[in-house]
Design an enzyme around this catalytic site. Structure first.
Site, PDB file in Angstrom:
ATOM      1  N   LYS A   1       0.859  -1.179   0.000  1.00  0.00           N
ATOM      2  CA  LYS A   1       0.000   0.000   0.000  1.00  0.00           C
ATOM      3  C   LYS A   1       0.892   1.224   0.000  1.00  0.00           C
ATOM      4  O   LYS A   1       1.803   1.343   0.819  1.00  0.00           O
ATOM      5  CB  LYS A   1      -0.929   0.037   1.214  1.00  0.00           C
TER       6      LYS A   1
ATOM      7  N   HIS B   1     -12.734  11.202  10.175  1.00  0.00           N
ATOM      8  CA  HIS B   1     -13.315  10.386   9.106  1.00  0.00           C
ATOM      9  C   HIS B   1     -13.462   8.921   9.510  1.00  0.00           C
ATOM     10  O   HIS B   1     -14.501   8.298   9.244  1.00  0.00           O
ATOM     11  CB  HIS B   1     -12.435  10.496   7.853  1.00  0.00           C
TER      12      HIS B   1
ATOM     13  N   ASN C   1     -13.817  14.667  21.686  1.00  0.00           N
ATOM     14  CA  ASN C   1     -12.927  15.010  20.577  1.00  0.00           C
ATOM     15  C   ASN C   1     -12.293  16.363  20.876  1.00  0.00           C
ATOM     16  O   ASN C   1     -12.953  17.251  21.441  1.00  0.00           O
ATOM     17  CB  ASN C   1     -13.717  15.081  19.264  1.00  0.00           C
TER      18      ASN C   1
ATOM     19  N   SER D   1      -5.003  11.679  15.675  1.00  0.00           N
ATOM     20  CA  SER D   1      -3.630  11.862  15.184  1.00  0.00           C
ATOM     21  C   SER D   1      -2.799  12.592  16.232  1.00  0.00           C
ATOM     22  O   SER D   1      -1.907  13.369  15.912  1.00  0.00           O
ATOM     23  CB  SER D   1      -3.636  12.635  13.864  1.00  0.00           C
TER      24      SER D   1
ATOM     25  N   MET E   1      -5.996   3.053  18.130  1.00  0.00           N
ATOM     26  CA  MET E   1      -5.943   2.861  16.683  1.00  0.00           C
ATOM     27  C   MET E   1      -5.293   4.024  15.926  1.00  0.00           C
ATOM     28  O   MET E   1      -5.124   3.928  14.712  1.00  0.00           O
ATOM     29  CB  MET E   1      -7.371   2.670  16.152  1.00  0.00           C
TER      30      MET E   1
ATOM     31  N   LYS F   1       3.833   9.782  17.612  1.00  0.00           N
ATOM     32  CA  LYS F   1       2.410   9.864  17.892  1.00  0.00           C
ATOM     33  C   LYS F   1       2.103   9.188  19.229  1.00  0.00           C
ATOM     34  O   LYS F   1       2.799   8.266  19.650  1.00  0.00           O
ATOM     35  CB  LYS F   1       1.600   9.190  16.781  1.00  0.00           C
TER      36      LYS F   1
END
Length: 325
Positions: free
Chosen positions: A71, A141, A163, A203, A223, A230
């Site tokens: 990928k 997303h 969030n 992120s 995830m 990160k």
């Protein structure tokens, strides 16, 4: 397959690859990895110095599923302002017997659905059966894919979410409502206190959930961390939990576990491939009070697995384009 290269576009991928198909493919490839029947090649992921983008390659070979390929793609943070998905990728499948290119497959939908399938597999094998409250950290997303996949694994009654940009939460609220689940926007502390299962899909480069906020028996699927630096959760949280991952090598270098390992709070030997649980070689959760963490770093074999499903289904239905290079 017939002669030529199969072209499977984004819209067609969404038509032919269901959540169940993605779950089955990802679960199978995790099991194959743990049995040494499939392996990932080293990941290349770099900041390109343009458009604030991260770009790279994930590749591997599944000997059991005969999937060979890569990928290519990455993360363009400015894409949302252009009406595009921030994550952009394409999957290349090769014939393992000849090296010929078999298929070019759109990778954006498949990345989202395979990432959701990964956390869903962890929930199926590690979360308490009686889990009722799903916590969502992140509302980008991929969050809606995560929510829908998770809802198929346990009889959740409520979704609590946080969030960094609260104006994005209505999208998750709409998904929860469509699934018949109650929804509440909460603080991170409240989320940790209430949720039985937590999915982090951000992120972030700093911990968003702290150890003291998490109640006993929680399962957490981290995830979002797939790059060096990160971070989504407190390293002490991993140190006090039973940690599972898709691939140990990525977990300790670019995954959530990198920080706990670097701090000396967690040893590589204390991390278990989820495939060992799938194959019955590890018991998984041992008690209702145990906190379990799945470090979902995202491996190339996941992409190859779902792309292979897309290519096979598209060929079977005659809906894909075939070209000769």
């Amino acid at each position: 397959m017939s002669d030529g290269v199969l072209i499977v576009g984004e819209d067609l991928c969404a038509e032919v690859v269901s959540r169940k198909a993605a779950f089955d493919a990802v679960e199978a490839v995790f099991g194959a990895m743990a049995s040494d029947d499939a392996y990932n090649f080293p990941v290349i992921r770099e900041a390109i110095g343009y458009a604030d983008a991260l770009y790279g390659f994930k590749s591997g070979f599944d000997r059991a599923g005969k999937a060979l390929g890569l990928k290519s793609g990455g993360y363009w943070p400015g894409n949302a302002e252009k009406g595009l998905t921030n994550h952009q990728s394409t999957i290349f499948l090769f014939d393992p017997d000849t090296g010929l290119l078999r298929a070019l497959v759109g990778g954006n939908y498949l990345t989202a659905i395979r990432t959701a399938a990964s956390s869903s597999v962890s929930i199926a094998h590690l979360a308490r059966e009686e889990s009722k409250v799903l916590g969502m950290v992140g509302a980008g997303h991929q969050s809606t894919f995560q929510l829908r996949a998770a809802a198929e694994r346990r009889a959740f009654e409520k979704v609590v979410a946080w969030n960094p940009h609260p104006e994005m939460l209505p999208r998750l609220a709409a998904e929860a409502e469509a699934l018949g689940l109650a929804f509440e926007a909460v603080s991170p502390e409240e989320l940790g206190a209430e949720a039985d299962v937590i999915i982090t899909i951000t992120s972030a480069f700093e911990p968003l959930l702290m150890k003291d906020w998490i109640k006993p028996g929680t399962h957490i699927a981290c995830m979002g961390t797939d790059t060096k630096g990160k971070q989504e959760v407190d390293p002490a949280l991993l140190a006090g939990a039973t940690v599972f991952t898709d691939e140990i090598a990525q977990s300790i270098t670019i995954g959530e576990a990198q920080h706990a390992v670097q701090a000396g709070l967690l040893a590589e030997a204390e991390i278990t491939p989820i495939g060992a649980v799938i194959n019955g070689d590890h018991p998984g959760r041992r008690s209702d009070a145990e906190i379990t963490v799945f470090d979902g770093t995202g491996v190339g074999l996941q992409d190859l697995a779902v792309a292979s499903v897309a290519a096979a289904q598209a060929e079977q239905t005659g809906t894909a384009v075939r070209v000769t290079l």
